[in-house]
Write a protein that holds these residues in place. Structure first.
Motif, short mmCIF file in Angstrom:
data_model
loop_
_atom_site.label_atom_id
_atom_site.label_comp_id
_atom_site.label_asym_id
_atom_site.label_seq_id
_atom_site.Cartn_x
_atom_site.Cartn_y
_atom_site.Cartn_z
N PRO A 265 0.81 -1.22 0.00
CA PRO A 265 0.00 0.00 0.00
C PRO A 265 0.85 1.28 0.00
CG PRO A 265 -0.90 -1.58 1.56
CD PRO A 265 0.37 -2.17 1.03
N ASP A 266 2.02 1.24 0.64
CA ASP A 266 2.83 2.47 0.68
C ASP A 266 3.76 2.63 -0.51
OD1 ASP A 266 4.71 0.56 1.15
OD2 ASP A 266 5.20 1.20 3.19
N GLY A 267 3.64 1.75 -1.49
CA GLY A 267 4.46 1.90 -2.70
C GLY A 267 5.75 1.09 -2.71
N ARG A 268 6.11 0.52 -1.54
CA ARG A 268 7.29 -0.35 -1.53
C ARG A 268 7.00 -1.57 -2.40
NH1 ARG A 268 8.15 -2.93 3.09
NH2 ARG A 268 6.06 -2.36 3.75
N ILE A 269 8.08 -2.16 -2.89
CA ILE A 269 7.89 -3.25 -3.85
C ILE A 269 8.67 -4.50 -3.46
CG2 ILE A 269 8.29 -3.94 -6.25
CD1 ILE A 269 7.57 -1.33 -7.17
N ASP A 270 8.04 -5.63 -3.57
CA ASP A 270 8.71 -6.93 -3.46
C ASP A 270 8.93 -7.47 -4.86
OD1 ASP A 270 8.95 -7.46 -0.79
OD2 ASP A 270 7.14 -8.69 -0.63
N VAL A 271 10.15 -7.78 -5.17
CA VAL A 271 10.41 -8.41 -6.47
C VAL A 271 10.97 -9.80 -6.20
CG1 VAL A 271 11.71 -8.29 -8.61
CG2 VAL A 271 10.98 -6.20 -7.51
N LYS A 272 10.36 -10.81 -6.76
CA LYS A 272 10.85 -12.16 -6.54
C LYS A 272 11.20 -12.86 -7.84
CE LYS A 272 10.05 -12.05 -2.13
NZ LYS A 272 11.10 -12.13 -1.12
N GLY A 273 12.41 -13.36 -7.89
CA GLY A 273 12.80 -14.26 -8.96
C GLY A 273 13.05 -13.65 -10.33
N LEU A 274 12.63 -12.42 -10.56
CA LEU A 274 12.77 -11.86 -11.90
C LEU A 274 14.24 -11.61 -12.25
CD1 LEU A 274 9.82 -9.47 -11.34
CD2 LEU A 274 9.91 -11.08 -13.22
#
Length: 883
Positions: free
Chosen positions: A708-717
């Motif tokens: 919701p606050d714009g932080r991002i989880d990136v997995k495996g890409l």
DNA sequence: GCGGACTGCTTACCT
DNA sequence: ACAGGTAAGCAGTCCGCG
């Protein structure tokens, strides 16, 4: 309060012949005798000692006795205590004593000492047995000698591969990291009961558990509530002036002089000892340390040894393999007697006679520490990388060779290394030192072993301790495997031993309001709730055979609680229900919270590995059906939960092992699902995270989650993989920034346009040769020496071979940096690139494209149609969508 | 002699 | 030397092609 302490519990459960005496009076550590009452004799060890922490156990071959190292926090010294109980090495035989007496080869063995009858509970047969202890005069006679060891004379030997000092800890119920005192030469544990306050609270949390279970909880709490001492320590680094800069000097030969030694102590000591040489300038840079110059190398080394001896703990980075062996051999070469050197060299480690040497390289290299304690924040095992990742300081860049550096520049360079080593140990309030001490306590492993061994050994030690406490026979490898059968499921990956986790096929697309639920430490929970242990799995009882493990023909005992189940289950519960909540409790003072946080992450390290070890051949209690049963129950649990979610009308868009991604579930739905899991599966679920939206493609283990606050989880890409060029990584990060700004479905239209623009801009930069080679470098780990790649020659190996040709030292573990070029063989080490025109732009464009495509295909955009139709001149036709 | 389909090797990731 | 599952790219092989 007449509450049972750990010590009581141990005494009650076990009956070792020679037990150390238990403290009769409850001493408070604070009011203990002054350390001036210490009576210490170099030869005989300590006779009187105020409460001190047991940190290590070794075998002193000269004295033929176990030697314990005790750390006294007050005077910051380590005291040695030698066993005086006549404890002897041994192994066990199933032959009767009378029969063994008749074995000539045994009784005539020069190391044979005697026989003794003992009762042991055999967990494989569920019965007590009479065994014979075969005692020896020295540890080597049991095993380890190349010829005629006692364990080879016996037709079958049990417990013969436990090292002498390990056995000593086990048989005497010694608790590493806890307090002991010495009185009249006797080692006495200092009782450390839980306070009534803590105890009441704990009992409240665990009030519904059975008595047996509560005892384990108290046992862990007793070990873990006590804070660890301040560790007084010294960090050391040496520099050697070798002739060939690309080669690391050989410690064995030690033919080049030691020209600088930096020392940083926790008491404020900061020193660099420098060797005066001809034609070396003073230099001009500032060095934040006292510089001491020596005309004579021998005097310098003796001074270093003197300082080392003043500290109880010594920290190095790769000191096992380099610094300490080099100092030792160099000193010997210069005519210093072995007795004047405080270092003792082992086969693959370097020890201190009196103090404890911790090689941080070995500790940080440990995968479990890397992954679970430091969240993979460093991914290369060099001092520079770890320092940069964890402290933000790297090594001083070296201009030229060590031998040519002016004194002050050399001092600065050398000091920085010690500085990083020291700061690694002090960061986050001595986190590393605390982790080491806590892990040593949980696993009953001496500090020296703990910092050098892998996690399977830690867990082995913890489990062996449990066996001895209960008077259990430790099963022999082959008996264990024979009794428990082999695996029955088929792995998806060829060559693996059994089936692992379930991965639920993702539903591609953009999903708003995604809740990620996960099973709280799934595998340990399974071990606890399903009574998993090597002895309870496929037990001997006919009646238990119907208690099947879903998806396998295995069954689980219904009559007896499993050892592993109790051990791992209680550790899990202590973490999840006590330490983890306490570490987040804002009502507690920060230092208390911090301690709880150290303990909970230590427990996490152990718990995360506790399943895997059963499938690892290197583990002493290797038992693949146990591992197989755990994963099988795991698959059963997640699949059942998916079914339940669907029946509640919730869409499951993805899941991996122990997690489920739910699309806009209501609070009631989540609650109902969690309740169902608890009731039907005996496991707990947690809302791990909530995403404003998640982007899924058809690829498993690949997704983007936006909070919701714009932080991002990136997995495996691909965009976040370590080895890809910075240029690609930066472009990817830009793309993530754009996605982070998306709030509603309408925002996507704009985001898509911005992403396409971004792509075009980066595309043309490559095409025009505007990107410097360093930004285009792939950085791939060489996992073995280049010549051992016999089946294929991957690109990074080609680059490594080119480097080798030029005289560079390339070895396993190195990161090879290379760029793709148009000339044969298609790659070139980055160091050797002179001209940007060599670079194969098309290859980089392909890479850029596929990196973008991984994200865009989930957004339903195809680069080929959109960008290809635009005005980009020689656009390279891209491959159709990859699968 | 070359390109496409395929398999196997290797690395880096996820849980 | 804690495990298995997945993605991606490249190396090497086989086969067709007058």
């Amino acid at each position: 309060m007449p509450v049972k302490t750990l010590t009581d519990f141990l005494v009650e459960k076990s009956k070792p012949e020679k037990r150390l005496e238990k403290a009769k009076v409850e001493e408070q550590v604070k009011e203990e005798k002054k350390p001036s009452e210490v009576v210490f004799d170099e030869e005989e060890g300590v006779k009187e000692l105020a409460p001190s922490y047991l940190v290590s156990a070794t075998y002193d071959g000269r004295k033929r006795a176990v030697c314990l190292k005790l750390y006294n926090e007050k005077d910051r010294k380590i005291y040695l205590w030698y066993d005086n109980t006549g404890y002897k090495p041994y192994c066990l035989s199933d032959l009767p004593l009378e029969e063994l007496k008749k074995m000539i080869a045994l009784v005539n063995h020069p190391g044979f000492y005697g026989l003794e009858e003992v009762k042991k509970y055999d967990p494989l047969q569920y019965r007590w047995r009479t065994m014979t202890k075969v005692l020896a005069k020295d540890p080597l006679s049991i095993g380890g000698r190349p010829t005629s060891a006692i364990r080879d004379i016996l037709p079958k030997a049990w417990e013969a591969d436990i090292r002498f000092h390990e056995n000593y800890i086990l048989d005497n119920n010694l608790q590493v990291g806890m307090l002991y005192k010495v009185e009249g030469g006797r080692l006495i544990p200092v009782s450390h009961e839980l306070s009534k306050e803590v105890l009441d609270k704990v009992m409240k949390v665990f009030e519904d558990e059975p008595e047996e279970y509560k005892r384990y909880i108290i046992r862990w709490l007793t070990l873990l509530e006590l804070r660890v001492p301040e560790i007084c320590r010294l960090a050391l680094d040496i520099e050697v002036a070798g002739e060939v800069a690309t080669r690391v000097p050989s410690p064995k030969e030690a033919k080049d002089p030691v020209v600088a030694v930096s020392l940083i102590g926790s008491d404020g000591l900061r020193k660099v000892l420098l060797l005066r040489r001809e034609n070396v300038e003073e230099g001009s840079c500032e060095v934040d340390a006292e510089l001491e110059y020596y005309d004579d190398e021998k005097t310098l080394l003796l001074r270093v040894f003197e300082i080392i001896e003043e500290y109880p703990f010594l920290l190095t980075f790769n000191g096992d393999d380099f610094d300490l062996p080099y100092l030792y051999h160099r000193a010997r070469r210069l005519g210093i007697g072995a007795g004047q050197i405080p270092i003792e060299l082992g086969r693959d480690a370097a020890f201190l006679r009196r103090g404890v040497h911790i090689d941080l390289y070995r500790f940080f290299f440990n995968r479990s520490i890397q992954v679970y304690a430091f969240g993979q924040r460093y991914r290369e095992n060099t001092l520079n990388e770890i320092g940069k990742a964890l402290l933000g300081i790297g090594k001083v860049e070296l201009e030229g060779q060590i031998k040519d550096l002016p004194y002050r520049e050399l001092a600065r360079y050398c000091l920085r290394d010690s500085e990083i080593v020291y700061r690694l140990s002090t960061m986050n309030n001595d986190l590393v030192m605390k982790l080491i001490m806590v892990l040593a306590r949980i696993t009953y492993t001496p500090i020296e072993d703990l910092t050098r061994q892998g996690i399977s050994n830690w867990i082995r030690n913890m489990m062996l301790y449990e066996h001895r406490v209960r008077g259990w026979l430790i099963p022999r490898r082959e008996d264990l495997i024979a009794a428990k059968g082999s695996t029955t499921t088929k792995a998806i990956i060829e060559g693996k031993k059994y089936r692992g986790a379930e991965v639920i096929t993702p539903k591609p697309g953009i999903h708003f309001n995604v809740a990620v639920l996960d099973f709280q430490s799934m595998y340990p929970s399974i071990v606890r709730s399903y009574n998993i242990s090597y002895e309870t799995l496929n037990c001997i009882h006919e009646e238990c055979r119907s208690n099947k493990v879903p998806g396998t023909p295995h069954w689980i005992c219904t009559k007896q609680k499993g050892l592993t189940s109790l051990l791992i289950g209680s550790l899990r519960d202590v973490r999840v229900r006590w330490y983890k909540p306490k570490s987040k409790d804002r009502n507690l003072p920060p230092d208390v919270r911090e301690w709880y946080s150290v303990v909970q992450s230590s427990l996490k390290v152990i718990l995360n590995a506790s399943y895997g070890v059963f499938g690892a051949e290197s583990f002493a209690l290797y038992c693949p059906p146990v591992a197989e049963a755990i994963t099988s129950i795991g698959r059963y649990a997640i699949n059942k939960t998916v079914e339940k979610a669907q029946s509640l009308g919730v869409e499951v868009i993805y899941g991996d092992t122990d997690s489920l991604f739910l699309k806009s579930p209501t609070e009631e739905q989540i609650e109902e699902l969690m309740k169902w899991v608890e009731k039907e599966l005996g496991m707990e679920m947690d809302i791990d995270k909530v995403y404003r939206y998640a982007v899924l493609s058809s690829r498993k283990k690949n997704y983007i989650g936006v909070y919701p606050d714009g932080r991002i989880d990136v997995k495996g890409l691909t965009g976040k993989k370590r080895h890809i060029p910075d240029f690609i990584k930066e472009a990817f990060m830009e793309m993530m920034k754009i996605l982070g700004s998306v709030k509603t479905i309408e925002d996507f239209e704009d985001a898509k346009k911005r992403i396409i623009e971004l792509y075009k801009e980066r595309y043309s930069k490559i095409k025009h040769g505007e990107v410097p080679p360093e930004k285009l470098a792939f950085r791939v780990m060489l996992s073995k020496p280049p010549e051992r790649y016999v089946k294929t020659t991957p690109q990074h190996v080609k680059a490594a071979l080119l480097l080798k040709q030029k005289g560079f030292d390339v070895k396993a573990g190195d990161i090879i940096s290379f760029v793709k070029v148009v000339t044969s063989p298609g790659v070139k080490p980055t160091q050797l690139v002179r001209d940007t025109r060599e670079i194969d732009a098309d290859k980089y464009i392909e890479y850029l494209e596929s990196t973008f495509e991984q994200v865009l295909d989930a957004l339903d955009i195809s680069l080929t149609t959109i960008v290809g139709s635009r005005s980009l001149w020689s656009f390279v036709p891209s491959k159709t969508k990859r699968r």
